[in-house]
Design a protein around this motif. Structure first.
Motif, PDB file in Angstrom:
ATOM      1  N   LEU A 675      54.923  18.976  12.429  1.00  0.00           N
ATOM      2  CA  LEU A 675      55.030  17.577  11.757  1.00  0.00           C
ATOM      3  C   LEU A 675      56.342  17.421  10.993  1.00  0.00           C
ATOM      4  O   LEU A 675      57.068  16.489  10.930  1.00  0.00           O
ATOM      5  CB  LEU A 675      53.799  17.268  11.011  1.00  0.00           C
ATOM      6  N   THR A 676      56.596  18.425  10.029  1.00  0.00           N
ATOM      7  CA  THR A 676      57.379  18.410   9.219  1.00  0.00           C
ATOM      8  C   THR A 676      58.877  18.334  10.305  1.00  0.00           C
ATOM      9  O   THR A 676      59.929  17.631   9.716  1.00  0.00           O
ATOM     10  CB  THR A 676      57.874  19.713   8.097  1.00  0.00           C
ATOM     11  N   CYS A 677      58.878  19.285  11.089  1.00  0.00           N
ATOM     12  CA  CYS A 677      60.145  19.344  12.214  1.00  0.00           C
ATOM     13  C   CYS A 677      60.372  17.903  12.589  1.00  0.00           C
ATOM     14  O   CYS A 677      61.564  17.361  12.838  1.00  0.00           O
ATOM     15  CB  CYS A 677      60.080  20.497  13.057  1.00  0.00           C
ATOM     16  N   ASN A 678      59.157  17.528  13.231  1.00  0.00           N
ATOM     17  CA  ASN A 678      59.373  16.256  14.049  1.00  0.00           C
ATOM     18  C   ASN A 678      59.642  15.032  13.166  1.00  0.00           C
ATOM     19  O   ASN A 678      60.499  14.143  13.561  1.00  0.00           O
ATOM     20  CB  ASN A 678      58.063  15.861  14.848  1.00  0.00           C
ATOM     21  N   LEU A 679      59.031  15.026  11.850  1.00  0.00           N
ATOM     22  CA  LEU A 679      59.564  13.973  11.110  1.00  0.00           C
ATOM     23  C   LEU A 679      61.024  13.946  10.736  1.00  0.00           C
ATOM     24  O   LEU A 679      61.777  12.846  10.485  1.00  0.00           O
ATOM     25  CB  LEU A 679      58.717  14.133   9.622  1.00  0.00           C
ATOM     26  N   GLY A 680      61.516  15.176  10.470  1.00  0.00           N
ATOM     27  CA  GLY A 680      62.852  15.458  10.400  1.00  0.00           C
ATOM     28  C   GLY A 680      63.927  14.859  11.367  1.00  0.00           C
ATOM     29  O   GLY A 680      64.834  14.251  11.020  1.00  0.00           O
ATOM     30  N   ALA A 740      45.634  17.655   2.701  1.00  0.00           N
ATOM     31  CA  ALA A 740      45.054  17.554   1.455  1.00  0.00           C
ATOM     32  C   ALA A 740      46.072  18.317   0.563  1.00  0.00           C
ATOM     33  O   ALA A 740      46.751  19.190   0.847  1.00  0.00           O
ATOM     34  CB  ALA A 740      43.706  18.390   1.487  1.00  0.00           C
ATOM     35  N   GLY A 741      45.700  18.052  -0.685  1.00  0.00           N
ATOM     36  CA  GLY A 741      46.532  18.535  -1.895  1.00  0.00           C
ATOM     37  C   GLY A 741      47.770  18.267  -1.931  1.00  0.00           C
ATOM     38  O   GLY A 741      48.245  17.111  -1.884  1.00  0.00           O
ATOM     39  N   ILE A 742      48.866  19.246  -1.925  1.00  0.00           N
ATOM     40  CA  ILE A 742      50.272  18.941  -1.788  1.00  0.00           C
ATOM     41  C   ILE A 742      50.967  19.151  -0.405  1.00  0.00           C
ATOM     42  O   ILE A 742      52.082  19.033  -0.031  1.00  0.00           O
ATOM     43  CB  ILE A 742      51.286  19.679  -2.667  1.00  0.00           C
ATOM     44  N   ALA A 743      49.837  19.554   0.737  1.00  0.00           N
ATOM     45  CA  ALA A 743      50.437  19.681   2.196  1.00  0.00           C
ATOM     46  C   ALA A 743      51.132  18.261   2.502  1.00  0.00           C
ATOM     47  O   ALA A 743      52.444  18.448   3.209  1.00  0.00           O
ATOM     48  CB  ALA A 743      49.337  19.895   2.999  1.00  0.00           C
ATOM     49  N   GLY A 744      50.684  17.073   2.379  1.00  0.00           N
ATOM     50  CA  GLY A 744      51.004  15.876   2.853  1.00  0.00           C
ATOM     51  C   GLY A 744      52.508  15.688   2.043  1.00  0.00           C
ATOM     52  O   GLY A 744      53.500  15.300   2.984  1.00  0.00           O
ATOM     53  N   TRP A 745      52.655  15.945   0.811  1.00  0.00           N
ATOM     54  CA  TRP A 745      53.966  15.845   0.287  1.00  0.00           C
ATOM     55  C   TRP A 745      54.881  16.968   0.627  1.00  0.00           C
ATOM     56  O   TRP A 745      56.250  16.617   0.752  1.00  0.00           O
ATOM     57  CB  TRP A 745      53.696  16.006  -1.381  1.00  0.00           C
ATOM     58  N   ARG A 746      54.478  18.008   0.987  1.00  0.00           N
ATOM     59  CA  ARG A 746      55.563  18.959   1.690  1.00  0.00           C
ATOM     60  C   ARG A 746      55.947  18.659   2.931  1.00  0.00           C
ATOM     61  O   ARG A 746      57.371  18.795   3.316  1.00  0.00           O
ATOM     62  CB  ARG A 746      54.583  20.597   1.897  1.00  0.00           C
ATOM     63  N   VAL A 747      55.106  18.045   3.889  1.00  0.00           N
ATOM     64  CA  VAL A 747      55.652  17.286   5.006  1.00  0.00           C
ATOM     65  C   VAL A 747      56.519  16.269   4.992  1.00  0.00           C
ATOM     66  O   VAL A 747      57.639  16.455   5.580  1.00  0.00           O
ATOM     67  CB  VAL A 747      54.247  17.073   5.924  1.00  0.00           C
ATOM     68  N   LEU A 748      56.217  15.373   3.928  1.00  0.00           N
ATOM     69  CA  LEU A 748      57.301  14.355   3.737  1.00  0.00           C
ATOM     70  C   LEU A 748      58.550  14.753   3.192  1.00  0.00           C
ATOM     71  O   LEU A 748      59.623  14.405   3.805  1.00  0.00           O
ATOM     72  CB  LEU A 748      56.502  13.479   2.672  1.00  0.00           C
ATOM     73  N   GLY A 749      58.326  15.572   2.141  1.00  0.00           N
ATOM     74  CA  GLY A 749      59.493  16.211   1.639  1.00  0.00           C
ATOM     75  C   GLY A 749      60.301  17.167   2.458  1.00  0.00           C
ATOM     76  O   GLY A 749      61.821  16.771   2.544  1.00  0.00           O
TER      77      GLY A 749
END
Length: 888
Positions: A675-680, A740-749
């Motif tokens: 998801l991080t890659c695809n968001l990028g 959950a936790g900081i995982a969502g922020w890690r994906v966005l960041g």
């Protein structure tokens, strides 16, 4: 209830004469009325129906949409790859489903193939399927009971019912009693016999009161049939994710195409790009990656004695916070063992093996127990009553040579056990001398004993002796030990049976129980440290269950124990509110077990249920994770379970939970990485097009990147070695999302950082040639250079970023840079494929790329490492912050 009615009333209702039984004509008529005496299985789905069921998932729907889009675009290879992913995922699911659903068939196999029936006044052997209500059945040792019976006669009858009730010793039966309590627990129905249980001793006669699905085993089969297959947390989570990704992809596609329309761009080109981006935003490899990671986990777990029957169950193990365990054979050894003995010298503990140094009085006590027995035990295998087998093992532990003893002491006569006397006596001849040995209920022996053996001497029994024996009996009973007394007397000649049990010399008593497995206590403690509560659910008595549970650290006081009768008295609503207060559920029926599991689940718990008997099957199926014993477990229990332990070791469950946690973490890493890659990619395309630049990536480049990063690095992350600290964490909330936790922020960041770095690389490609992305009439070579830089930078960022995804707080050096060789290999291979695309002329032309200069290569390498470095700096901050919180 038949057991609460007199024999005469039951026979009257069923219209049968016990001396003659049913006529053959009446038996045939009843067979047509009630149907054959067998269990009905749930109608099975065909393989094609199972295959279609695997496709009914939102993520699969999104993948089908991706297939249609790629076919429209002419990207046939991508369409074939996505279809292969869908088919592979469905086939894996079907294979697991075909292996499941055999619980009823196993129940059918357990039913006795033959039964002794009295019809027309003649005892004959018939197929058990032809037994009907009203049939008079003859029971003898070694025969399985063919149907549910109200006993009419019983002579020393004992039936092994552990598969139904969970009790570790055979149940003595008494046809003469009538139970007045209508909801008497299954294990206390001493005037009844049940289908598929085994007669271990004595003989009996009973009238059939229930056949097929109307038996106690049939009730279990009905529960199994009606229990719905529940989705695991992983399946639910992936389904939600699929819906969200589908909506997001459609929204991105429409939005970008709308922007292009307003900006007056080439609609055909922008349609292709927007559709490509929509496909790229969907991680179509996710379903296959999850299946692959789970399959790898299953293979690993099978090497550690845990066989998984349903792939998603692996992940569910990681979120288990309650282990409901059957007692007999799971927490205990399912083997009666003498733990203590008492004589007039005092109480002694029996050490397993040859480490005991008994006195002569103790050796005589053991000798009496060995000779007054009908059981056999050799080479670790025994036959007969488990209690008597335990007494033979006591003889071995106290150093007796049982073979020599049996040769030298010939049995002349016996006075068989009787439920009224609760005693058994045998007469032996040894070197011309005769001796009677008697064992049984200590209270009865005290009434018959006139002397005691004290320090090698026979002395008259005194009130003090009686008090000593009664105190020892009370102490053992408080420890849930089953007590058995023994006495003897020398006689001058062969005497009749009635004379054997007079003027006895009391030797003492023994205390025995089915002891806990040695490794279980440590496993219960380890589970507790991991935030997992262990609960005992058993058909055994409350005191016995508590004694074992207290030894293992499961329960601290008797108030934490409750019986099935008490559950019924509380009522469903009150029980559901109070269920969290209990650690032991004793004397429960199969229906109670299911009720307990459902009550625990209703409070948001993820429940694992372990068991081995037929009575455990419904609760195994109702639990989030059903765990069956592979050695002692019945086929029914195995068929209803999600996991089978090949070593019947409770410790393996805790080990499997640890592996389940690590497997889930690996799946989560892969999902977040994708998801991080695809968001990028989405950020790169969306921002550049919104501000009016040329598209930094074309359709073929997007699909290539998607193919490259959606496969090798993601799978390699799923194969990451387990985190040794995972059992220090509390169980995951079953409703916790991937973010959950900081995982969502890690994906966005991570996604925005990768996207912005790619945009910067695209801008640098213009700047290098002296242009700006806002300029008009830019040479095509400059646009190619900018797109090449964006293309290479995006891939480099994603591949290096995979290293950062291995742990949310530990640095790559703490987890070990090279501990995941698959990931290093995937990164190296990915970079090599990128070089092949840009180095080979025809590939370079196919992807509209341009060979980079020295500055370009430096920029790709530098920008590619930035997400990894930023992530590592963030982990340092998190570790420092967490240490400060702990110190406070």
């Amino acid at each position: 209830m038949w057991f609460s009615k007199s024999k005469e009333a039951v026979l009257y209702e069923l219209e049968v004469d016990p001396s003659r039984g049913l006529t053959e004509a009446e038996a045939q008529a009843r067979l047509k009325k009630y149907g054959p005496n067998k269990l009905k299985a749930r109608k099975k789905k065909s393989v094609f129906q199972l295959f279609l069921a695997q496709l009914q998932d939102w993520l699969i729907y999104v993948l089908f949409a991706a297939v249609v889009i790629t076919l429209i675009m002419g990207e046939y290879i991508d369409a074939i790859i996505i279809i292969a992913v869908i088919v592979l995922n469905a086939v894996l699911g079907v294979v697991q489903e075909v292996r499941a659903g055999n619980a009823i068939e196993a129940l059918q196999k357990m039913a006795s193939p033959k039964a002794l029936v009295r019809r027309d006044g003649v005892v004959q052997e018939v197929d058990s399927e032809t037994v009907v209500p009203g049939d008079i059945l003859v029971l003898d040792a070694g025969r399985y009971v063919a149907a549910d019976l109200r006993l009419l006669e019983s002579a020393h009858l004992q039936i092994e019912e552990s598969a139904l009730t969970g009790e570790s010793v055979p149940t003595p039966k008494d046809a003469s009693i009538t139970l007045k309590v209508p909801n008497t627990p299954l294990g206390d129905r001493d005037n009844a016999a049940f289908m598929s249980t085994l007669v271990t001793a004595g003989r009996g006669l009973g009238v059939t009161v229930g056949t097929g699905m109307h038996t106690e085993v049939g009730k279990i089969a009905r529960i199994i049939n009606t229990e719905e297959q529940i989705k695991t947390p992983l399946e639910i989570r992936l389904n939600r994710l699929g819906k969200s990704l589908g909506k997001f992809a459609i929204g991105i596609c429409v939005l970008i195409f709308g922007v292009a329309l307003l900006q007056g761009r080439d609609l055909a080109e922008m349609f292709l790009i927007s559709v490509s981006l929509a496909v790229a935003s969907i991680p179509e490899g996710l379903a296959a990656i999850v299946a692959i990671v789970l399959s790898i986990g299953v293979t690993s777990m099978s090497k550690r004695n845990a066989i998984i029957r349903r792939l998603p169950a692996v992940e569910t193990l990681g979120s288990v916070n309650i282990i409901c365990s059957d007692k007999t054979g799971t927490l205990t050894q399912n083997k009666m063992t003498v733990l203590k003995y008492f004589n007039m010298e005092g109480e002694a503990t029996v050490k397993p093996g040859k480490g005991n140094i008994p006195s002569e009085d103790a050796r005589l006590l053991a000798k009496a127990m060995v000779l007054c027995s009908d059981a056999t035990y050799a080479n670790g295998e025994g036959t007969g009553d488990p209690t008597e087998i335990a007494l033979l093992m006591l003889g071995d532990d106290l150093g007796l040579d049982r073979e020599a003893l049996n040769r030298e002491s010939k049995r002349i006569d016996e006075f068989s056990f009787d439920s009224n006397r609760k005693l058994m006596s045998t007469l032996h001849e040894e070197n011309g001398r005769y001796t009677v040995y008697t064992k049984g209920a200590i209270d009865n022996l005290l009434k018959l004993a006139t002397h005691v053996q004290e320090k090698g001497q026979v002395v008259p029994i005194s009130e003090q002796h009686r008090q000593q024996v009664q105190a020892a009996t009370a102490r053992m009973s408080e420890q849930a030990l089953r007590t058995l007394g023994v006495a003897y007397k020398p006689v001058e000649k062969v005497i009749c049976a009635e004379e054997m049990e007079r003027e006895l010399i009391l030797l003492g008593l023994v205390g025995m129980m089915d002891p806990p497995r040695t490794e279980v206590k440590g496993s219960v403690r380890k589970a507790k440290e991991a935030g997992i509560r262990t609960i005992m659910i058993t058909g055994d008595h409350k005191i016995t269950a508590y004694a074992i549970a207290h030894q293992l650290g499961i329960a601290e006081c008797l108030d934490q124990a409750i019986t099935g009768q008490e559950i019924d008295d509380l009522g469903e609503h009150t029980f559901n509110e109070k269920v969290r207060n209990y650690r032991i559920f004793a004397r429960v029926s199969p229906e109670h077990k299911v009720c307990i599991v459902r009550a625990l689940k209703a409070q948001g718990n993820v429940v694992s249920m372990t068991g081995d008997g037929v009575n455990d099957a419904p609760s195994l199926q109702a639990a989030d994770i059903g765990v069956a014993m592979g050695i002692a477990g019945t086929d029914v229990a195995k068929g209803a379970s999600d996991m089978i332990l090949t070593d019947d070791n409770f410790a393996t469950i805790v080990s499997a939970i640890e592996q389940g946690r690590n497997i889930y973490n690996n799946i989560r890493k892969a999902v977040l990485f994708l998801l991080t890659c695809n968001l990028g990619e989405v950020v790169t395309m969306f921002i550049t097009l919104i501000i009016g630049w040329e598209a930094p990536l074309i359709a073929t480049q997007l699909l290539w990147i998607n193919l490259l990063t959606d496969s090798m690095p993601a799978v390699a992350l799923g194969m990451d070695p387990g985190d040794p600290d995972v059992m220090r964490e509390k169980p995951r909330d079953p409703n916790e999302s991937f973010f959950a936790g900081i995982a969502g922020w890690r994906v966005l960041g991570g996604g925005f950082l990768i996207g912005l770095l790619t945009i910067f690389a695209f801008w640098f490609g213009y700047y290098e040639h002296g242009y700006s992305p806002f300029d008009d009439n830019v040479p095509f070579a400059t646009l190619e250079n900018a797109r090449t830089l964006a293309f290479m930078t995006l891939v480099a960022c994603q591949l290096f970023y995979a290293l950062a995804m291995r742990h949310p707080t530990k640095s790559i050096f703490q987890v070990g840079v090279f501990t995941n060789k698959y990931l290093i290999g995937a990164i190296v291979l990915g970079l090599a494929l990128q070089l092949v695309v840009i180095a080979i002329p025809f590939m370079r032309e196919a992807f509209n790329l341009k060979m980079l200069d020295k500055n370009g290569w430096f920029m790709v390498l530098f920008l590619g490492l930035v997400p990894l470095l930023v992530n590592e700096l963030g982990k340092i901050y998190l570790r420092v912050w967490r240490r400060k919180i702990v110190d406070q």
